[in-house]
Design a protein around this motif. Structure first.
Motif, PDB file in Angstrom:
ATOM      1  N   ARG A  21      12.008  92.791  50.458  1.00 40.46           N
ATOM      2  CA  ARG A  21      11.503  91.842  49.318  1.00 40.46           C
ATOM      3  C   ARG A  21      10.376  90.827  49.541  1.00 40.46           C
ATOM      4  N   PRO A  22       9.192  91.208  48.945  1.00 39.50           N
ATOM      5  CA  PRO A  22       7.923  90.143  49.172  1.00 39.50           C
ATOM      6  C   PRO A  22       8.476  88.904  48.242  1.00 39.50           C
ATOM      7  N   ILE A  23       7.508  88.035  48.952  1.00 43.37           N
ATOM      8  CA  ILE A  23       7.217  86.841  47.871  1.00 43.37           C
ATOM      9  C   ILE A  23       6.467  87.030  46.816  1.00 43.37           C
ATOM     10  N   THR A  24       6.891  86.176  45.767  1.00 46.05           N
ATOM     11  CA  THR A  24       5.855  86.427  44.529  1.00 46.05           C
ATOM     12  C   THR A  24       5.094  85.401  44.563  1.00 46.05           C
ATOM     13  N   PRO A  25       4.120  85.368  43.547  1.00 52.59           N
ATOM     14  CA  PRO A  25       2.699  84.211  43.541  1.00 52.59           C
ATOM     15  C   PRO A  25       3.378  82.895  43.432  1.00 52.59           C
ATOM     16  N   THR A  26       4.627  82.879  42.644  1.00 56.49           N
ATOM     17  CA  THR A  26       5.179  81.343  42.726  1.00 56.49           C
ATOM     18  C   THR A  26       5.741  81.207  44.027  1.00 56.49           C
ATOM     19  N   GLY A  27       6.308  82.296  44.936  1.00 52.05           N
ATOM     20  CA  GLY A  27       6.830  81.836  46.026  1.00 52.05           C
ATOM     21  C   GLY A  27       5.749  81.546  47.078  1.00 52.05           C
ATOM     22  N   HIS A  28       4.662  82.068  47.070  1.00 53.35           N
ATOM     23  CA  HIS A  28       3.365  81.621  47.715  1.00 53.35           C
ATOM     24  C   HIS A  28       3.059  80.269  47.495  1.00 53.35           C
ATOM     25  N   ASP A  29       3.006  79.982  46.147  1.00 52.99           N
ATOM     26  CA  ASP A  29       2.839  78.641  45.825  1.00 52.99           C
ATOM     27  C   ASP A  29       3.713  77.458  46.480  1.00 52.99           C
ATOM     28  N   GLN A  30       5.121  77.794  46.257  1.00 48.14           N
ATOM     29  CA  GLN A  30       5.969  76.883  46.985  1.00 48.14           C
ATOM     30  C   GLN A  30       5.951  76.851  48.484  1.00 48.14           C
ATOM     31  N   ALA A  31       5.703  77.827  49.041  1.00 45.91           N
ATOM     32  CA  ALA A  31       5.478  77.615  50.580  1.00 45.91           C
ATOM     33  C   ALA A  31       4.219  77.005  50.808  1.00 45.91           C
TER      34      ALA A  31
END
Length: 297
Positions: A21-31
């Motif tokens: 499972r890849p990260i989403t654009p939201t996940g990229h923003d969170q990181a």
């Protein structure tokens, strides 16, 4: 080693298998925001230990930290003590060590290191800092220093709606079967229930079958609609692959589909989601890996 930073991966997409499972654009923003918070604390990791899952590796890369990174299967689906064991395996004197992993291993590690610490929710992208005593990392050898979570708007990631009760007219192929009068009533109730629970739908993915189209029309969901032929007869894995391919920046996606695909999709995302029947016009709300069934009345 004096400071341990434990970071949960960012929000991940719903494709399977789980490790891919890849990260989403939201996940990229969170990181990225959690990394910037660490920088604001004057902390830049000297080394990173990362679960070998795709979403954790991508989370580390999204932070922009330039330190050495080691990916290990030992941090995937692990418990708190496993996290401590991996930290103990890091050689040398490191001022700041970053560990990117998963729930529930990370919060369990915090509780082991500092039993007095208040529980941390550990939403996706959360980072928790602990000051460690010199010597081996053992239960009780840490003190909670701080935590940061990039707060995102409340949302339901995925709503899986089964079509309403259908009719069985003679000489009509399965794809073209209409809703029965009961199904029309059910579909209206489903739309009301989705709105009552506060779910704002950003995108609807609907099977091209007539009973699915009619269910959506009766539910009166105010969102852009895409009719996807492959949702007709799709398995759970195929539904999730379609969602990942179509969702774009949509935060909450509604799928109008069929059994057994909708139930299988919910169970793939939440293995604890068990049921004997997924009734017509029922819907499952899947949020942060937890699925809950709603049966409109």
């Amino acid at each position: 080693m004096t400071v341990l930073a434990l970071m949960r991966h960012g929000e991940a997409a719903m494709s399977v298998p789980d490790g891919a499972r890849p990260i989403t654009p939201t996940g990229h923003d969170q990181a990225l925001h959690s990394a910037n918070w660490l920088r604001g604390q004057g902390l830049v990791p000297d080394q990173a230990l990362v679960s070998a899952a795709r979403r954790t590796v991508e989370t580390f890369r999204a932070t922009g930290f330039a330190c050495a990174m080691s990916a290990t299967e030992a941090l995937y689906e692990c418990r708190g003590q496993d996290v401590l064991d991996e930290v103990n395996g890091v050689p040398g004197d490191i001022a700041v060590l970053l560990v990117v992993g998963h729930f529930p291993g990370l919060p369990e590690a915090v509780s082991l290191l500092d039993p007095t610490a208040e529980p941390t929710g550990f939403e996706p992208g959360t980072v928790v800092l602990l000051d460690l005593d010199d010597g081996p990392v053992t239960p009780g050898s840490g003190r909670l220093r701080g935590a940061f979570t990039r707060r995102m708007p409340a949302m339901a990631s995925l709503i899986l709606l089964r079509h309403g009760k259908s009719a069985y007219p003679d000489k009509v192929r399965d794809h073209d079967r209409p809703l029965a009068p009961r199904g029309l009533r059910q579909a209206k109730l489903a739309g009301t229930a989705i709105r009552r629970y506060g779910h704002t739908v950003d995108l609807v993915l609907c099977s091209t079958a007539e009973r699915a189209r009619a269910t959506l029309a009766q539910a009166e969901v105010a969102a852009p609609v895409r009719y996807i032929e492959d949702l007709y007869g799709a398995s759970g894995e195929e539904i999730l692959a379609i969602v990942d391919a179509e969702r774009g920046d949509a935060e909450t996606v509604l799928v109008v589909g069929h059994e057994p695909g909708v139930a299988d999709a919910a169970q793939l995302l939440d293995p604890t989601f068990t049921l004997t029947k997924f009734p017509t016009s029922a819907f499952a709300v899947v949020e942060d890996g937890h699925a809950e069934l709603h049966i409109p009345r």
